[in-house]
Enzyme design. Structure first.
Site, PDB file in Angstrom:
ATOM      1  CB  SER A 582      -0.904   0.019   1.241  1.00 36.79           C
ATOM      2  OG  SER A 582      -1.589   1.250   1.361  1.00 36.79           O
ATOM      3  CE1 TYR A 595      -4.735  -1.933   5.094  1.00 37.90           C
ATOM      4  CE2 TYR A 595      -3.879   0.239   4.533  1.00 37.90           C
ATOM      5  CZ  TYR A 595      -4.344  -1.018   4.144  1.00 37.90           C
ATOM      6  OH  TYR A 595      -4.408  -1.329   2.811  1.00 37.90           O
TER       7      TYR A 595
END
Length: 705
Positions: A582, A595
């Site tokens: 990501s 996250y």
């Protein structure tokens, strides 16, 4: 009319369906062909041929003329349509006898078939065309039924055929299909007629069966009755099959375990020239054969029917391993198997050198196609799953033939030179050269975690489009079933396998890779895509949420990669691991400590694995998406609400917000991530490892420095 009863073949004729086709002989011929091809006991996939002779109007002269419709080259009678047929002027085809220069010039006749074409939309006529053309019957079936070939391949086949059918089935000894064989079939028929014998078929030595009738139904029934009689005769003689049992099979579960343990090693050996896909079967017919006393004598002989031989090579490789062999040491197993593979390659090279002609094509891959493991089963390896599966089916046909021949006489295989002349037939080589160039991922096997939806599904779809076999998986059984149905419909059953997978569970992961191995022989591409997202501040973040993020993203990537590396190293032919990470692995943003830090761990694990695995030619790279909204699970569980809150906007405004903040002002789709993954594994970046591709529309804070 009572439905005929058969024990060894299937009667599939539907009177109502046939009645709808009355008056259209070509349609009835295709219907008959489909019914015959639907029963693999009658003929193997792609094998055999069927035809019909009709009267039609010549489009040039307007006069009535004789036309023969026949299955075109490379087709399958079970799926035959009118578009897969060739239609030829019968008088022109038979007129080619006037220019035929003899058996030494067989191949030049194939090109002349094109001068006989009646229907300009015809497929290329097959090599079997003259075999049908020189027989006078309206409807003809040429099939490769195991029961008939068992008699045709028997040492006393001609005598058995004569006695079994009281002379009503003729005999033509082995010869490669072609123009001369067509003339021999005609001669066989004429010789019988001269003796007052009305033949209802002809047996081709080591090859197959010709049967016929004046209507499509008569031909169908005649074919079934002849094959049924062959099968009955064989069954009545089965005793002490293959010399009796030498060893016992492992229990089914243990067979599967052994197969999964050894298949990647075998795949590595068989992929020394090009990457191969595998197929495994422990079919009872295979086990009866590989566990027998006669295996050692019969296996080196190879097959008899040309169709079987073309798919399975000159002979199989028999593994001299105990069924209970300890396969835990990859290097130990390879050390035991290396001499066997070297000996097979040497045997194949010597076979090529001894049999080649001045104009023979160059020697092909010398590795075995069929590998037999007594007590366990049979492996087949080929350039794609369909070809590997068909090779397995064809070798089972060959086993059936050997079993029958040995029961009633003695099995005989094709002489080595005859086998070579088929395998390296210039017409077959020309057919191979006409095949389309393989796609970028042909021969490769991909396991993409979380591939039943969202980004994972898009990646799997892209890989399948580029020729890969894909192992779909998900933790959600219903979602997985839907993806499997969709992929099977789009790419066919041979391109798709499936398994339930919980990436946080070691046993679940190991089972998933075992399923992949049993389906395709190994794995080449591992994509760690499965994930979740939780957007909360450090104060609001619970420990349970933190653990869940790290379990799925970090531990899951570790567990899957570890299991994948084990398979890749067994194969020893390199491979790829791609981690879907990501932008958040690099960019520090609000409400994202769990996250974002988990994604950073994934990113650094990518670099660490790349550094560790380079010596094994295993490349490890990552793709960094951002804001992939469409069909993505990332937006479930409150993530969208969390991100919207962090940016002071509504959930509905998120897509435009994310697009607007990118340098390219683009919305990112799952297909964009899939394209990046393909860029990494498609062949152009084979010398790249430890790298990242950002697919975020351009986020300056996410640039690597």
């Amino acid at each position: 009319m009572a439905k005929p009863q058969f024990k060894h073949v299937s009667y599939l004729w539907d009177d109502a369906k046939a009645k709808e086709l009355e008056g259209d002989e070509v349609a009835l011929f295709i219907y008959r062909s489909n019914m015959l091809g639907a029963d693999l006991r009658l003929t193997n996939y792609g094998g055999g041929n069927t035809s019909v002779k009709i009267k039609d109007k010549d489009p040039v002269t307007g006069e009535e003329t004789d036309v023969m419709w026949i299955k075109g080259s490379g087709g399958d009678i079970g799926t035959l349509t009118k578009g897969g047929c060739a239609a030829l002027y019968l008088n022109k085809l038979r007129g080619l006898e006037n220019v035929y220069r003899g058996i030494e010039h067989e191949d030049e006749m194939v090109a002349l078939f094109n001068h006989c074409i009646f229907d300009l939309a015809s497929k290329a006529p097959s090599i079997d065309t003259p075999l049908h053309g020189f027989l006078p019957f309206k409807h003809i079936d040429h099939l490769h039924p195991d029961a008939a070939i068992a008699i045709a391949a028997a040492k006393d086949g001609e005598k058995i055929t004569e006695e079994l059918f009281n002379g009503e089935i003729g005999w033509v000894g082995w010869q490669r299909p072609g123009f001369d064989l067509g003339l021999q079939l005609r001669e066989c028929l004429q010789n019988a007629e001269a003796k007052g014998i009305k033949l209802k078929g002809i047996m081709l030595g080591s090859h197959g069966l010709f049967t016929w009738g004046e209507t499509s139904y008569e031909s169908y029934i005649n074919t079934l009755e002849v094959i049924e009689k062959c099968a009955d005769y064989l069954e009545s003689n089965y005793d002490n099959v293959f010399g009796g049992q030498k060893i016992e099979s492992l229990p089914e579960g243990e067979r599967k375990d052994q197969a999964a343990a050894i298949a990647p090693i075998l795949r590595g050996f068989c992929s020394s020239h090009q990457r191969m896909v595998g197929h495994f079967t422990d079919d009872p017919r295979v086990l009866e054969y590989v566990n027998s006393n006669d295996l050692e004598r019969l296996a080196p002989m190879g097959t008899s029917c040309p169709d079987h031989f073309l798919r399975t090579k000159i002979s199989p490789l028999v593994l001299e391993l105990d069924p209970n062999e300890d396969l835990s040491s990859t290097e130990g197993v390879k050390e035991k198997l290396t001499p066997a593979f070297e000996a097979y390659r040497q045997m194949y090279t010597e076979y090529y050198e001894a049999c080649k002609h001045d104009n023979s094509p160059a020697m092909r891959d010398p590795n075995p196609v069929v590998i037999l493991y007594p007590g366990v089963g049979m492996f087949t390896f080929a350039k794609n799953k369909t070809t590997a599966r068909l090779a397995s089916e064809y070798y089972i046909n060959a086993i059936n033939v050997m079993k029958g021949s040995e029961a009633v006489s003695e099995y005989t295989s094709l002489p080595r030179q005859e086998a070579f002349d088929i395998e390296y037939w210039l017409l077959e080589e020309a057919k191979l050269q006409r095949m389309p160039k393989p796609k970028a991922l042909s021969g490769k096997i991909a396991l993409v975690t979380g591939s039943a939806g969202g980004i994972g599904k898009a990646i799997a779809k892209k890989f399948a489009e580029e020729g890969a076999c894909v192992v779909l998986n998900d933790i959600n059984e219903e979602r997985l079933a839907g993806a499997v149905e969709e992929f099977t419909k789009t790419f066919g059953k041979d391109a798709v396998a499936s398994t339930l997978l919980n990436v946080t569970d070691k046993e679940s992961t190991e089972k998933a890779f075992k399923d992949a191995i049993l389906a395709f022989g190994g794995v080449d591409l591992v994509v760690n895509n499965a994930g979740i997202s939780i957007s909360k501040s450090i104060e609001d973040h619970s420990l349970e949420e933190w653990d869940r993020l790290y379990d799925i993203l970090v531990k899951g990537q570790f567990i899957v990669s570890q299991a994948g590396v084990k398979v890749l190293k067994k194969q020893a032919i390199g491979g790829d691991i791609v981690n879907i990470v990501s932008k958040n692995a690099v960019v520090a943003g609000p409400n994202n400590p769990g996250y974002g830090s988990a994604k950073s761990a994934q990113a650094h694990m990518t670099r660490l694995m790349a550094a560790e695995l380079g010596g094994d030619k295993i490349r490890v790279n990552m793709v960094n998406p951002d804001a992939v909204i469409s069909d993505s699970n990332i937006w479930a569980g409150g993530w969208a609400e969390g991100r919207a809150k962090a940016y002071g906007i509504t959930v509905e405004e998120l897509p435009a917000f994310y697009a607007k903040r990118t340098l390219l002002n683009e919305i990112i789709l799952p297909e964009d991530i899939a394209n990046a993954c393909f860029a990494l594994v498609g062949g152009l970046l084979d010398k790249s490892t430890g790298n990242a591709i950002n697919v975020d529309g351009g986020v300056a804070m996410g640039f690597y420095r």
